[in-house]
Design an enzyme around this catalytic site. Structure first.
Site, PDB file in Angstrom:
ATOM      1  N   ASP A   1     116.704 -25.551  15.129  1.00 16.22           N
ATOM      2  CA  ASP A   1     115.883 -24.663  15.960  1.00 16.22           C
ATOM      3  C   ASP A   1     115.569 -23.479  15.045  1.00 16.22           C
ATOM      4  O   ASP A   1     115.646 -23.616  13.818  1.00 16.22           O
ATOM      5  CB  ASP A   1     116.645 -24.237  17.233  1.00 16.22           C
ATOM      6  CG  ASP A   1     115.761 -23.516  18.253  1.00 16.22           C
ATOM      7  OD1 ASP A   1     114.939 -24.168  18.906  1.00 16.22           O
ATOM      8  OD2 ASP A   1     115.865 -22.268  18.379  1.00 16.22           O
TER       9      ASP A   1
ATOM     10  N   LYS B   1     122.586 -26.791  24.086  1.00 15.89           N
ATOM     11  CA  LYS B   1     121.998 -25.887  23.082  1.00 15.89           C
ATOM     12  C   LYS B   1     123.137 -25.108  22.436  1.00 15.89           C
ATOM     13  O   LYS B   1     124.197 -24.931  23.042  1.00 15.89           O
ATOM     14  CB  LYS B   1     121.022 -24.911  23.752  1.00 15.89           C
ATOM     15  CG  LYS B   1     120.063 -24.241  22.790  1.00 15.89           C
ATOM     16  CD  LYS B   1     118.869 -25.113  22.457  1.00 15.89           C
ATOM     17  CE  LYS B   1     118.047 -24.526  21.323  1.00 15.89           C
ATOM     18  NZ  LYS B   1     116.799 -25.268  21.072  1.00 15.89           N
TER      19      LYS B   1
HETATM   20  P1  NDP Z   1     111.572 -21.389  12.520  1.00 16.79           P
HETATM   21  O1  NDP Z   1     112.801 -20.619  12.245  1.00 16.79           O
HETATM   22  O2  NDP Z   1     111.152 -22.465  11.589  1.00 16.79           O
HETATM   23  O3  NDP Z   1     110.332 -20.395  12.680  1.00 16.79           O
HETATM   24  C1  NDP Z   1     110.329 -19.402  13.646  1.00 16.79           C
HETATM   25  C2  NDP Z   1     109.077 -18.573  13.444  1.00 16.79           C
HETATM   26  O4  NDP Z   1     108.966 -17.640  14.506  1.00 16.79           O
HETATM   27  C3  NDP Z   1     109.112 -17.758  12.171  1.00 16.79           C
HETATM   28  O5  NDP Z   1     107.822 -17.558  11.707  1.00 16.79           O
HETATM   29  C4  NDP Z   1     109.738 -16.450  12.647  1.00 16.79           C
HETATM   30  O6  NDP Z   1     109.419 -15.337  11.835  1.00 16.79           O
HETATM   31  C5  NDP Z   1     109.095 -16.307  14.007  1.00 16.79           C
HETATM   32  N1  NDP Z   1     109.999 -15.525  14.865  1.00 16.79           N
HETATM   33  C6  NDP Z   1     111.287 -15.815  15.169  1.00 16.79           C
HETATM   34  N2  NDP Z   1     111.817 -14.865  15.947  1.00 16.79           N
HETATM   35  C7  NDP Z   1     110.836 -13.968  16.124  1.00 16.79           C
HETATM   36  C8  NDP Z   1     110.765 -12.740  16.836  1.00 16.79           C
HETATM   37  N3  NDP Z   1     111.820 -12.272  17.506  1.00 16.79           N
HETATM   38  N4  NDP Z   1     109.584 -12.082  16.814  1.00 16.79           N
HETATM   39  C9  NDP Z   1     108.511 -12.576  16.131  1.00 16.79           C
HETATM   40  N5  NDP Z   1     108.539 -13.721  15.432  1.00 16.79           N
HETATM   41  C10 NDP Z   1     109.672 -14.390  15.425  1.00 16.79           C
HETATM   42  O7  NDP Z   1     111.750 -21.968  14.007  1.00 16.79           O
HETATM   43  P2  NDP Z   1     110.972 -23.159  14.725  1.00 16.79           P
HETATM   44  O8  NDP Z   1     109.565 -23.210  14.252  1.00 16.79           O
HETATM   45  O9  NDP Z   1     111.819 -24.351  14.636  1.00 16.79           O
HETATM   46  O10 NDP Z   1     111.025 -22.675  16.241  1.00 16.79           O
HETATM   47  C11 NDP Z   1     109.998 -21.878  16.839  1.00 16.79           C
HETATM   48  C12 NDP Z   1     110.077 -21.999  18.341  1.00 16.79           C
HETATM   49  O11 NDP Z   1     109.908 -23.377  18.715  1.00 16.79           O
HETATM   50  C13 NDP Z   1     111.403 -21.575  18.966  1.00 16.79           C
HETATM   51  O12 NDP Z   1     111.157 -21.028  20.245  1.00 16.79           O
HETATM   52  C14 NDP Z   1     112.136 -22.898  19.135  1.00 16.79           C
HETATM   53  O13 NDP Z   1     113.111 -22.831  20.152  1.00 16.79           O
HETATM   54  C15 NDP Z   1     110.988 -23.794  19.521  1.00 16.79           C
HETATM   55  N6  NDP Z   1     111.229 -25.219  19.331  1.00 16.79           N
HETATM   56  C16 NDP Z   1     111.542 -25.712  18.097  1.00 16.79           C
HETATM   57  C17 NDP Z   1     111.746 -27.067  17.941  1.00 16.79           C
HETATM   58  C18 NDP Z   1     111.982 -27.676  16.610  1.00 16.79           C
HETATM   59  O14 NDP Z   1     112.014 -28.907  16.525  1.00 16.79           O
HETATM   60  N7  NDP Z   1     112.118 -26.924  15.541  1.00 16.79           N
HETATM   61  C19 NDP Z   1     111.726 -27.984  19.098  1.00 16.79           C
HETATM   62  C20 NDP Z   1     111.312 -27.370  20.337  1.00 16.79           C
HETATM   63  C21 NDP Z   1     111.114 -26.028  20.424  1.00 16.79           C
HETATM   64  P3  NDP Z   1     110.539 -14.745  10.834  1.00 16.79           P
HETATM   65  O15 NDP Z   1     110.593 -15.712   9.697  1.00 16.79           O
HETATM   66  O16 NDP Z   1     110.015 -13.407  10.461  1.00 16.79           O
HETATM   67  O17 NDP Z   1     111.816 -14.678  11.618  1.00 16.79           O
END
Ligand code: NDP
Length: 443
Positions: free
Chosen positions: A165, A125
């Site tokens: 991510d 990671k």
């Molecule tokens: P994105 O950046 O596309 O979206 C993240 C979302 O979560 C946004 O809506 C963001 O809001 C919100 N968010 C992030 N940090 C916080 C916080 N501290 N408090 C509240 N809301 C928050 O990321 P992903 O959708 O890719 O990832 C989301 C989760 O899924 C993560 O945990 C990631 O590790 C996991 N994941 C992702 C994969 C992938 O293929 N993308 C694979 C496996 C797991 P804002 O825009 O306001 O920051």
């Protein structure tokens, strides 16, 4: 004191100030205890001591120039945790909260997740405390190029293949790939989540969200239930949340809420996903803007999304977003299934409340493994220099998720913990890695 308890205590002591890493260690080692302690060869071969220590940690300076001509400096990380079953594989996260502890927790979880996919990929990671929010495209490009100028020394198609991510989507992957190619003079599958014009895989964008829902659907099916007609709350509104919502809607469920780090929306007739995609994927805006599309929807600032009544909850934002109070609210509102789209979104206390109340709980390392699995399919296509159709990739993804569910359910049953998929996922993921480590000697 048992072998697992001793390693847990020592590892926490040797890695002070890393709370998220400690949390992941505690969850995994505690649930592995009965399995590991019955097999003395693991202790003799120091399997756990080796497993909790990354093979390599790279930390570096990332200088870049902002639009005012000022030099900014961020921290860059890549943790290459375990390569027993394949090249390191795991995403890059760009978010101001990123620290060594967060990258280590994610890298550690990734080892078991990647093992569960059944594909030959090790765990890693990386990321940076850079915040892409509010930056111009040029600033994001300058940052990505500087980040890759250093990272490229440590990665490659055969040894470490990062992906996206939080904060790293198609735009960032494109800028980083361009820089990798320029500096290394190699056109190879060194990153996944690439654009379709330069080696990306169809269905990779959808894969984590779709995969989550395939697994949850299978879990429900095996318990005589389905998503059809169910009310679902999804947190986040990024890549995982958007495509989880899409698949729930395709399977006849109704998603009534989504969020971002500022607040959440509630739309009782079911969210309009096209509006969300326009706000988030095109305009890079805030979820509060949803009210401009659907005046009848409610927007609330801050936390509170888990107080909304639902049958199924899918936390898809970030770590520790669902705590004890949230878990109690879900239980008292009749929620019967939780699937983690994010990594470690549920605190240890909240998980234990859900399990005690017989809520079907699919942990992230199994439930969100569809993203990395499809990344591995992208690697295969790159290596063979071919491109599969959307349907081919989607079918493989569905099959992988159903197999993962079957494996974690069987491992839970064998351990005498029927329906405890936390234990099932940890045991099933660990078994293969430990076996490979035993066969490869003390390295
Ligand atoms: P994105 O950046 O596309 O979206 C993240 C979302 O979560 C946004 O809506 C963001 O809001 C919100 N968010 C992030 N940090 C916080 C916080 N501290 N408090 C509240 N809301 C928050 O990321 P992903 O959708 O890719 O990832 C989301 C989760 O899924 C993560 O945990 C990631 O590790 C996991 N994941 C992702 C994969 C992938 O293929 N993308 C694979 C496996 C797991 P804002 O825009 O306001 O920051």
């Amino acid at each position: 004191m048992s072998y697992t308890a001793r390693v847990l205590e020592q590892t926490i002591k040797r890695n002070p100030g890393e709370p998220e890493f400690h949390q992941a260690l505690t969850e995994i080692l505690t649930s592995l205890q009965p399995f590991v302690d019955g097999r003395p060869e693991y202790e003799r071969w120091g399997i756990l001591e080796r497993l909790v220590e990354p093979e390599r940690v790279v930390m570096f300076r990332v200088p870049w120039v902002d639009d005012e001509g000022r030099v900014q400096v961020n921290k860059g990380y890549r943790v290459q945790f375990n390569s027993a079953i394949g090249p390191y594989k795991g995403g890059l996260r760009f978010h101001p909260s990123v620290s060594l502890s967060i990258i280590k927790f994610l890298g550690f979880e990734q080892i078991f997740k990647n093992s569960l996919t059944g594909l030959p990929i090790g765990g890693g990671k990386g990321g940076s405390d850079f915040d892409p929010k509010g930056k111009s495209d040029r600033e994001v490009m300058a940052f990505c190029q500087s980040f890759m100028t250093e990272l490229q020394r440590h990665i490659g198609a055969a040894n470490d293949v990062p992906a996206g991510d939080i904060g790293v989507g198609g735009r960032e992957i494109g800028y980083m790939y361009g820089q990798y190619k320029r500096v290394s003079n190699r056109f190879e599958g060194v990153l996944t989540g690439k654009g379709l014009t330069y080696g990306g895989s169809l269905a990779r964008t959808e894969a984590t969200g779709y995969g989550l829902v395939y697994l949850v659907d299978e879990m429900l099916r095996c318990h005589g239930k389905s998503l059809e007609g169910k009310t679902v709350v999804v947190s986040g509104s990024g890549n995982v949340a958007i495509y989880a919502t899409q698949k729930v809607q395709q399977l006849g469920g109704k998603v009534v809420a989504l969020s971002d780090s500022n607040g959440y929306i509630y739309d009782e007739i079911g969210v309009d996903l096209n509006a969300v995609k326009e706000i988030k994927e095109i305009n890079r805006g805030r979820i509060s803007e949803y009210k401009n599309y659907r005046p009848g929807a409610l927007y609330s600032e801050g936390k509170g999304i888990w107080g909304i009544k639902c049958d199924v909850a899918l936390p898809c934002a970030t770590q520790n977003e669902l705590d004890e109070t949230d878990a109690k609210a879900l239980v008292s509102n009749g929620c019967f299934a939780v699937g983690e789209g994010a990594n470690m979104p549920t605190t240890l206390e909240a998980t234990s409340i859900l399990l005690k109340n017989k809520v079907l709980f699919a942990p992230g390392k199994a439930a969100n493994a569809g993203g990395v699995a499809t990344s591995a399919l992208e690697m295969s296509q790159n290596a063979m220099r071919i491109a599969w159709s959307f349907d081919e990739v989607d079918k493989k993804l569905k099959n992988i998720m159903e197999n993962i569910y079957g494996n974690i359910a069987a491992a839970a049953r064998e351990a005498g913990k029927e329906d405890n998929f936390v234990a099932g996922a940890n045991i099933a993921g660990f078994r293969k890695v430990a076996e490979a480590m035993l066969l490869q000697g003390a390295v």
